[in-house]
Design a protein around this motif. Structure first.
Motif, PDB file in Angstrom:
ATOM      1  N   LYS A  55      49.108 -27.249  -9.312  1.00 39.71           N
ATOM      2  CA  LYS A  55      50.099 -28.254  -9.701  1.00 39.71           C
ATOM      3  C   LYS A  55      51.490 -27.939  -9.149  1.00 39.71           C
ATOM      4  O   LYS A  55      52.314 -28.845  -8.976  1.00 39.71           O
ATOM      5  CB  LYS A  55      50.160 -28.378 -11.225  1.00 39.71           C
ATOM      6  CG  LYS A  55      48.937 -29.046 -11.846  1.00 39.71           C
ATOM      7  CD  LYS A  55      48.793 -30.491 -11.407  1.00 39.71           C
ATOM      8  CE  LYS A  55      47.673 -31.200 -12.110  1.00 39.71           C
ATOM      9  NZ  LYS A  55      47.514 -32.613 -11.692  1.00 39.71           N
ATOM     10  N   SER A  56      51.748 -26.668  -8.863  1.00 45.82           N
ATOM     11  CA  SER A  56      53.054 -26.295  -8.312  1.00 45.82           C
ATOM     12  C   SER A  56      53.246 -26.779  -6.878  1.00 45.82           C
ATOM     13  O   SER A  56      54.368 -26.808  -6.370  1.00 45.82           O
ATOM     14  CB  SER A  56      53.202 -24.761  -8.333  1.00 45.82           C
ATOM     15  OG  SER A  56      52.396 -24.162  -7.319  1.00 45.82           O
ATOM     16  N   GLY A  57      52.129 -27.138  -6.210  1.00 46.64           N
ATOM     17  CA  GLY A  57      52.190 -27.573  -4.825  1.00 46.64           C
ATOM     18  C   GLY A  57      52.029 -26.445  -3.821  1.00 46.64           C
ATOM     19  O   GLY A  57      51.993 -26.693  -2.599  1.00 46.64           O
ATOM     20  N   LYS A  58      51.921 -25.189  -4.306  1.00 47.28           N
ATOM     21  CA  LYS A  58      51.814 -24.047  -3.400  1.00 47.28           C
ATOM     22  C   LYS A  58      50.550 -24.096  -2.546  1.00 47.28           C
ATOM     23  O   LYS A  58      50.537 -23.580  -1.427  1.00 47.28           O
ATOM     24  CB  LYS A  58      51.837 -22.743  -4.194  1.00 47.28           C
ATOM     25  CG  LYS A  58      53.154 -22.455  -4.890  1.00 47.28           C
ATOM     26  CD  LYS A  58      53.056 -21.176  -5.716  1.00 47.28           C
ATOM     27  CE  LYS A  58      54.335 -20.910  -6.488  1.00 47.28           C
ATOM     28  NZ  LYS A  58      54.208 -19.694  -7.345  1.00 47.28           N
ATOM     29  N   ALA A  59      49.500 -24.689  -3.070  1.00 54.88           N
ATOM     30  CA  ALA A  59      48.234 -24.750  -2.328  1.00 54.88           C
ATOM     31  C   ALA A  59      48.205 -25.897  -1.334  1.00 54.88           C
ATOM     32  O   ALA A  59      47.366 -25.922  -0.431  1.00 54.88           O
ATOM     33  CB  ALA A  59      47.059 -24.875  -3.294  1.00 54.88           C
ATOM     34  N   GLY A  60      49.098 -26.854  -1.520  1.00 53.68           N
ATOM     35  CA  GLY A  60      49.130 -28.006  -0.635  1.00 53.68           C
ATOM     36  C   GLY A  60      48.081 -29.055  -0.990  1.00 53.68           C
ATOM     37  O   GLY A  60      47.504 -29.051  -2.077  1.00 53.68           O
ATOM     38  N   LYS A  61      47.818 -29.920  -0.046  1.00 51.05           N
ATOM     39  CA  LYS A  61      46.903 -31.044  -0.252  1.00 51.05           C
ATOM     40  C   LYS A  61      45.467 -30.570  -0.523  1.00 51.05           C
ATOM     41  O   LYS A  61      44.967 -29.655   0.112  1.00 51.05           O
ATOM     42  CB  LYS A  61      46.907 -31.929   0.997  1.00 51.05           C
ATOM     43  CG  LYS A  61      45.956 -33.114   0.934  1.00 51.05           C
ATOM     44  CD  LYS A  61      45.944 -33.872   2.258  1.00 51.05           C
ATOM     45  CE  LYS A  61      44.899 -34.973   2.246  1.00 51.05           C
ATOM     46  NZ  LYS A  61      44.831 -35.682   3.547  1.00 51.05           N
ATOM     47  N   LEU A  62      44.820 -31.220  -1.477  1.00 50.06           N
ATOM     48  CA  LEU A  62      43.422 -30.916  -1.785  1.00 50.06           C
ATOM     49  C   LEU A  62      42.502 -31.499  -0.724  1.00 50.06           C
ATOM     50  O   LEU A  62      42.613 -32.670  -0.348  1.00 50.06           O
ATOM     51  CB  LEU A  62      43.057 -31.499  -3.153  1.00 50.06           C
ATOM     52  CG  LEU A  62      41.580 -31.396  -3.558  1.00 50.06           C
ATOM     53  CD1 LEU A  62      41.191 -29.943  -3.814  1.00 50.06           C
ATOM     54  CD2 LEU A  62      41.301 -32.261  -4.790  1.00 50.06           C
ATOM     55  N   PHE A  63      41.548 -30.684  -0.251  1.00 49.88           N
ATOM     56  CA  PHE A  63      40.488 -31.155   0.631  1.00 49.88           C
ATOM     57  C   PHE A  63      39.197 -31.407  -0.162  1.00 49.88           C
ATOM     58  O   PHE A  63      38.648 -32.486  -0.127  1.00 49.88           O
ATOM     59  CB  PHE A  63      40.228 -30.142   1.753  1.00 49.88           C
ATOM     60  CG  PHE A  63      41.344 -30.024   2.739  1.00 49.88           C
ATOM     61  CD1 PHE A  63      42.052 -31.144   3.147  1.00 49.88           C
ATOM     62  CD2 PHE A  63      41.692 -28.789   3.269  1.00 49.88           C
ATOM     63  CE1 PHE A  63      43.082 -31.046   4.079  1.00 49.88           C
ATOM     64  CE2 PHE A  63      42.718 -28.673   4.196  1.00 49.88           C
ATOM     65  CZ  PHE A  63      43.412 -29.800   4.592  1.00 49.88           C
ATOM     66  N   TYR A  64      38.751 -30.374  -0.863  1.00 54.53           N
ATOM     67  CA  TYR A  64      37.581 -30.566  -1.728  1.00 54.53           C
ATOM     68  C   TYR A  64      37.563 -29.486  -2.807  1.00 54.53           C
ATOM     69  O   TYR A  64      38.256 -28.457  -2.708  1.00 54.53           O
ATOM     70  CB  TYR A  64      36.278 -30.555  -0.927  1.00 54.53           C
ATOM     71  CG  TYR A  64      35.861 -29.228  -0.335  1.00 54.53           C
ATOM     72  CD1 TYR A  64      35.126 -28.308  -1.090  1.00 54.53           C
ATOM     73  CD2 TYR A  64      36.162 -28.908   0.985  1.00 54.53           C
ATOM     74  CE1 TYR A  64      34.724 -27.096  -0.546  1.00 54.53           C
ATOM     75  CE2 TYR A  64      35.761 -27.702   1.536  1.00 54.53           C
ATOM     76  CZ  TYR A  64      35.043 -26.798   0.768  1.00 54.53           C
ATOM     77  OH  TYR A  64      34.648 -25.605   1.305  1.00 54.53           O
ATOM     78  N   ALA A  65      36.766 -29.733  -3.842  1.00 55.80           N
ATOM     79  CA  ALA A  65      36.649 -28.766  -4.935  1.00 55.80           C
ATOM     80  C   ALA A  65      35.246 -28.830  -5.514  1.00 55.80           C
ATOM     81  O   ALA A  65      34.634 -29.904  -5.566  1.00 55.80           O
ATOM     82  CB  ALA A  65      37.681 -29.055  -6.018  1.00 55.80           C
TER      83      ALA A  65
END
Length: 346
Positions: free
Chosen positions: A154-164
């Motif tokens: 949620k902080s945005g540190k990981a960037g855009k989600l591709f898949y989970a």
């Protein structure tokens, strides 16, 4: 410090788990207990079995100073408690939760919230009118590894989600509960509603309500329940989210809960090796987790709820009523998808 008094309804696996958390929590005390089993009303929990964690149940629990009831509704009517904590089989949640809310008590209700969509509406209406606070035991939201991953994402540190992907597999729970109710699909909803719901909730918690859900499931060991399920959630924009789980594995198989969240700047992963964050610049992080209130989500959620009741502050850190209702809508959509073999729009 004001002691928050708790009336605990149900003394099976989750009830005894909650008891253990409260025993170690300063300023909290179980002062009333209700259970239909006369042995448990005497503190005999030798037949209580769980699928994760658990301790030595061979020694009886000392219930001195605890007012004991056979009738849960009588506890709600008569016991001098601040919190009613509901840990009984799922079909009984709605009536007990509504009665406790109407009595003015604060209510903590174990997951799943209830058995049917109609009961969701009933509980939500009662909770919105109630003086007391209401929370549901969706403990994985508060589980330290999941909570850290949530905050990092949620902080945005990981960037855009591709898949989970989320995974939860349990050894067989046959014979683990009162009247073997887990194995009655009409009561428990199978692993779909009682186990897999945690990952449905995490999908909702991390990413919000999907556009559609499509699920496949099998009845393998219970009477009419979905014992193993795989669900796909569509969010658009090329994002792919999957959750799978079941309780078909042989007894003695290690309990497994895991996730992999792949994003443009980092991959967040929990598996048997632990929780790590792998960044695209080649670093491997082993984050320090917040466990000051205890090592599990049960410790975290219950200590937080008790503290909110003591301070008179609405408990919204981990959940809101609307978010819980969305999770229930999602899992019932999966149930419908399995039955109709179709994609369900939410």
């Amino acid at each position: 410090m004001k002691t928050v008094k708790i009336g605990l309804i149900g003394f099976g696996f989750m009830g005894t788990t909650h008891w253990g958390v409260y025993k170690g929590l300063k300023g909290a005390k179980v002062t009333a207990l209700a259970d239909v089993d006369p042995a448990k009303r005497k503190g005999d929990i030798s037949k209580v079995v769980g699928n994760i964690g658990g301790g030595d149940n061979s020694k009886p629990i000392d219930l001195s100073g605890v007012t004991v009831y056979e009738d849960a509704m009588k506890l709600i009517r008569e016991a001098d408690v601040d919190i009613v904590d509901i840990c009984v089989p799922t079909p009984y949640h709605a009536d007990l939760a509504v009665a406790a809310l109407k009595s003015g008590k604060h209510v903590f209700c174990e997951k799943p919230l209830c058995r049917t969509a109609e009961e969701v509406t009933k509980i939500v209406a009662a909770a919105k009118k109630a003086k007391g606070f209401f929370n549901v035991g969706l403990c994985v939201r508060a589980w330290p590894e999941y909570r850290h991953a949530y905050e990092y994402f949620k902080s945005g540190k990981a960037g855009k989600l591709f898949y989970a992907t989320f995974r939860r597999n349990s050894p067989s729970v046959a014979g683990n509960a009162w009247n073997d109710w887990y194995m009655d699909g009409k009561m428990s909803g199978g692993a779909l509603l009682d186990l897999h719901i945690h990952d449905v909730d995490e999908v909702n918690y991390f990413f919000g309500k999907p556009k559609t859900v499509e699920a496949s499931g099998v009845n393998a060991v219970s009477k009419g329940g979905i014992d193993y399920v795989v669900s796909n959630y569509e969010y658009g924009g090329g994002v792919f989210v999957v959750a799978e789980g079941g309780w078909v594995a042989a007894k003695g198989t290690p309990f497994e809960m895991a996730f992999t969240i792949v994003c443009e700047k980092a991959t967040l992963k929990l598996d048997a090796s632990g929780y790590h964050i792998y960044t695209t610049d080649g670093k491997t992080l082993a984050p320090k987790l917040d466990v000051k209130n205890g090592p599990t989500g049960w410790h975290q959620e219950l200590s937080y709820f008790v503290d909110c009741v003591r301070k008179g502050v609405e408990p919204t850190k981990y959940q809101t009523l609307d978010s819980v209702a969305t999770t229930m809508k999602m899992v019932f959509a999966e149930e419908k998808s399995i039955a109709t073999r179709s994609q369900i729009r939410l």
